[in-house]
Scaffold this active site. Sequence first.
Site, mmCIF file in Angstrom:
data_model
loop_
_atom_site.group_PDB
_atom_site.id
_atom_site.type_symbol
_atom_site.label_atom_id
_atom_site.label_comp_id
_atom_site.label_asym_id
_atom_site.label_seq_id
_atom_site.Cartn_x
_atom_site.Cartn_y
_atom_site.Cartn_z
ATOM 1 N N HIS A 177 42.064 31.899 33.417
ATOM 2 C CA HIS A 177 42.460 31.535 34.783
ATOM 3 C C HIS A 177 41.269 30.932 35.530
ATOM 4 O O HIS A 177 40.188 30.756 34.965
ATOM 5 C CB HIS A 177 43.114 32.711 35.512
ATOM 6 C CG HIS A 177 42.242 33.908 35.718
ATOM 7 N ND1 HIS A 177 41.062 33.860 36.416
ATOM 8 C CD2 HIS A 177 42.390 35.200 35.335
ATOM 9 C CE1 HIS A 177 40.522 35.068 36.463
ATOM 10 N NE2 HIS A 177 41.304 35.905 35.796
ATOM 11 N N HIS B 101 37.778 32.680 35.309
ATOM 12 C CA HIS B 101 37.017 32.428 34.078
ATOM 13 C C HIS B 101 36.430 31.014 34.112
ATOM 14 O O HIS B 101 35.289 30.784 33.713
ATOM 15 C CB HIS B 101 37.914 32.558 32.835
ATOM 16 C CG HIS B 101 38.644 33.859 32.750
ATOM 17 N ND1 HIS B 101 40.015 33.946 32.696
ATOM 18 C CD2 HIS B 101 38.191 35.135 32.733
ATOM 19 C CE1 HIS B 101 40.377 35.213 32.641
ATOM 20 N NE2 HIS B 101 39.291 35.960 32.665
ATOM 21 N N CYS C 6 40.506 54.028 31.392
ATOM 22 C CA CYS C 6 41.327 52.924 31.909
ATOM 23 C C CYS C 6 41.266 51.783 30.896
ATOM 24 O O CYS C 6 40.200 51.211 30.664
ATOM 25 C CB CYS C 6 40.828 52.446 33.276
ATOM 26 S SG CYS C 6 41.690 50.943 33.798
ATOM 27 N N CYS D 144 40.111 48.346 32.382
ATOM 28 C CA CYS D 144 38.646 48.211 32.543
ATOM 29 C C CYS D 144 37.923 48.383 31.219
ATOM 30 O O CYS D 144 36.750 48.057 31.114
ATOM 31 C CB CYS D 144 38.078 49.284 33.465
ATOM 32 S SG CYS D 144 38.648 49.263 35.149
ATOM 33 N N CYS E 67 43.458 53.717 38.940
ATOM 34 C CA CYS E 67 42.302 52.826 38.901
ATOM 35 C C CYS E 67 42.465 51.829 40.053
ATOM 36 O O CYS E 67 43.504 51.164 40.147
ATOM 37 C CB CYS E 67 42.266 52.082 37.565
ATOM 38 S SG CYS E 67 41.214 50.611 37.633
ATOM 39 N N HIS F 28 43.127 48.162 38.628
ATOM 40 C CA HIS F 28 44.332 47.848 37.859
ATOM 41 C C HIS F 28 45.592 48.534 38.362
ATOM 42 O O HIS F 28 46.690 48.237 37.887
ATOM 43 C CB HIS F 28 44.105 48.159 36.371
ATOM 44 C CG HIS F 28 43.024 47.299 35.778
ATOM 45 N ND1 HIS F 28 41.711 47.690 35.706
ATOM 46 C CD2 HIS F 28 43.078 46.037 35.286
ATOM 47 C CE1 HIS F 28 40.996 46.710 35.169
ATOM 48 N NE2 HIS F 28 41.793 45.704 34.917
ATOM 49 N N LYS G 256 41.379 40.733 43.883
ATOM 50 C CA LYS G 256 40.776 40.071 42.730
ATOM 51 C C LYS G 256 41.857 39.349 41.921
ATOM 52 O O LYS G 256 42.949 39.869 41.759
ATOM 53 C CB LYS G 256 40.071 41.109 41.852
ATOM 54 C CG LYS G 256 39.228 40.464 40.780
ATOM 55 C CD LYS G 256 38.665 41.477 39.805
ATOM 56 C CE LYS G 256 38.299 40.768 38.523
ATOM 57 N NZ LYS G 256 38.522 41.501 37.319
ATOM 58 N N LYS H 290 45.333 39.019 35.708
ATOM 59 C CA LYS H 290 46.653 38.956 35.093
ATOM 60 C C LYS H 290 47.488 40.156 35.540
ATOM 61 O O LYS H 290 48.671 40.031 35.865
ATOM 62 C CB LYS H 290 46.488 38.962 33.577
ATOM 63 C CG LYS H 290 47.769 38.809 32.809
ATOM 64 C CD LYS H 290 47.523 39.048 31.332
ATOM 65 C CE LYS H 290 48.809 39.281 30.573
ATOM 66 N NZ LYS H 290 48.561 39.970 29.315
HETATM 67 N N1 MSP Z 1 35.215 40.937 28.065
HETATM 68 C C1 MSP Z 1 34.546 41.357 29.234
HETATM 69 C C2 MSP Z 1 33.147 40.766 29.292
HETATM 70 C C3 MSP Z 1 32.274 41.097 28.131
HETATM 71 S S1 MSP Z 1 30.732 40.271 28.209
HETATM 72 C C4 MSP Z 1 29.795 41.034 27.079
HETATM 73 C C5 MSP Z 1 35.319 40.891 30.445
HETATM 74 N N2 MSP Z 1 36.153 39.869 30.247
HETATM 75 S S2 MSP Z 1 37.072 39.183 31.365
HETATM 76 O O1 MSP Z 1 37.967 38.303 30.680
HETATM 77 O O2 MSP Z 1 37.650 40.155 32.211
HETATM 78 O O3 MSP Z 1 36.127 38.244 32.143
HETATM 79 C C6 MSP Z 1 35.284 38.724 33.103
HETATM 80 C C7 MSP Z 1 34.485 37.587 33.698
HETATM 81 O O4 MSP Z 1 35.332 36.467 34.007
HETATM 82 C C8 MSP Z 1 33.888 37.983 35.030
HETATM 83 O O5 MSP Z 1 32.685 38.690 34.889
HETATM 84 C C9 MSP Z 1 33.702 36.640 35.656
HETATM 85 O O6 MSP Z 1 32.611 36.002 35.084
HETATM 86 C C10 MSP Z 1 34.982 35.919 35.262
HETATM 87 N N3 MSP Z 1 36.049 36.223 36.196
HETATM 88 C C11 MSP Z 1 37.183 36.929 35.932
HETATM 89 N N4 MSP Z 1 37.909 37.013 37.080
HETATM 90 C C12 MSP Z 1 37.256 36.376 38.063
HETATM 91 C C13 MSP Z 1 37.528 36.108 39.402
HETATM 92 N N5 MSP Z 1 38.609 36.529 39.992
HETATM 93 N N6 MSP Z 1 36.622 35.380 40.090
HETATM 94 C C14 MSP Z 1 35.469 34.874 39.524
HETATM 95 N N7 MSP Z 1 35.189 35.142 38.273
HETATM 96 C C15 MSP Z 1 36.046 35.891 37.507
HETATM 97 O O7 MSP Z 1 35.104 41.441 31.500
#
Ligand code: MSP
Length: 477
Positions: free
Chosen positions: A19, A22, A127, A130, A144, A147, A293, A296
């Site tokens: 999304h 990311h 969780c 998380c 949580c 979530h 935040k 999904k």
């Molecule tokens: N898989 C773990 C990270 C492991 S790294 C060793 C994880 N994945 S995640 O798919 O949830 O992605 C998290 C990262 O995606 C966040 O730290 C951030 O960089 C980015 N983002 C996810 N949602 C976001 C927002 N709503 N806004 C900005 N960045 C976001 O956590």
Amino acid sequence: MNKAFYITTPIYYATARPHLGHAFTTVTADVIARYHRQKKEKVFLLTGTDEHGAKVAACAAQEKVEPQAFVDTMAAEYQAIWKTLDIKYDNFIRTTLPEHIAAVQELLRRVEKSGDIYKADYEGLYCVGCEKFLTEKDLVEGKCPDHKTSPKPVKEKNYFFKLSRYTAEIAKKIKSGELEISPKERANEVLGILDAGLSDFSLSREKLSWGIPLELDTKQTVYVWVDALINYLSGIGFPDENYKKYWPADVQVIGAEISKFHAIFWPALLLSAGVALPKKLFVHGLFTVNGEKMSKSRGNIIDPRALIKRYGVDATRFLLLSQFSAERHGNVAADLFDKQYNDTLANGFGNLLARVTKMLSQYEVKPDASHIDPVIAASVKEKSDAYHAHLEKFQLFEALQTTIALCQRLNQYVEEKKPWAIKKAGDEKSLQQVLSTLATGTQTLFELLIPFMPTKSAEALKGLQDGQVIALFPRIT
Ligand code: MSP
């Protein structure tokens, strides 16, 4: 050894399609990487997918496919969107790859050799969203807060990591700047967590088969966060000594919600294994939608594909980075994207380029950089110095603001000087100076925009060089 500038993104959970959040992190890392490549540095950008753990296993089960087949599809989704968004990564690491699995096992062998692993019973609330244990005080009405689900009570035998042995040393390194966390507020948050005290964490799971077997006891799998963090080493070839061509990382870009894992757990594992710590963590704020935040599980995600379709790739990169400073959290103003595109890209950058190239060709002026207005030259220099200072600190939003200010200054100069009137008056010398000033300033502007909008900037620079009029960003209606 000539070390490359090594920059990483988090590896994203292979649970759902990427999304806008990311995309924000990955575009941020790509802009920083491109900026450093432009400075003729050797650069290595690593991204990838986090493919093990309870969350992935649950998503695969829900789709009624094998976990491996499920993550293969998701990894392909991530690779496709990064290609579309013009992300130039050097490696895409997947935690199900054999080389990653071997790296995890080697690092944990080193941790064990340091005497930092012990077995104990664990009882806690897990969780899955998380992928971590929560304590009673983390919960809001038993759920949580992120979530909005109830964590599962888990009782199992786990192998623990002696985190407590390293927390004082980590705090010292953060305070001294040896492990730099920026912005400062995020460093203070981490120091606060360290101050409050942390218990050892479990680095294995007993009842979860979708993971890397723990060599010590193959009935257990490696805790998904430990598995995932080691990607930053496996992605550059660890344990082969050549990983030191890249490691330590110059900057690890992450979102604020995972700073505890990166600023505490990760350095502790590295200290235990005798591996150098990364130099910097750049922790950005999160995109929220109506204050929540984007995720999904909340069903409030914005798909980057929809933006690319409407605005094109480079404009999407621009819109992502020009919402608000990465130093804070903020609402994504999706309803204002059209306005922002028209105001800044179509009427700002695009209009300036069209005006300048049109006048150069219509008035048949060859720009001469040695005859430019000193007032504007000073303003261009001031803005480009500010841009570089921001980029060195990963302040991409702020750097873009300086390009917007530069564009406004140049557009204002057109209004002030009215080159068409100068032409009418037949003052060729002044016309030459004004148009040379505009051509040089516009060239600088698009050079500064290269890391952000590589294709559009190259088109603009070519247009300026060839004296071609280009509609860079057509207005959206
Ligand atoms: N898989 C773990 C990270 C492991 S790294 C060793 C994880 N994945 S995640 O798919 O949830 O992605 C998290 C990262 O995606 C966040 O730290 C951030 O960089 C980015 N983002 C996810 N949602 C976001 C927002 N709503 N806004 C900005 N960045 C976001 O956590």
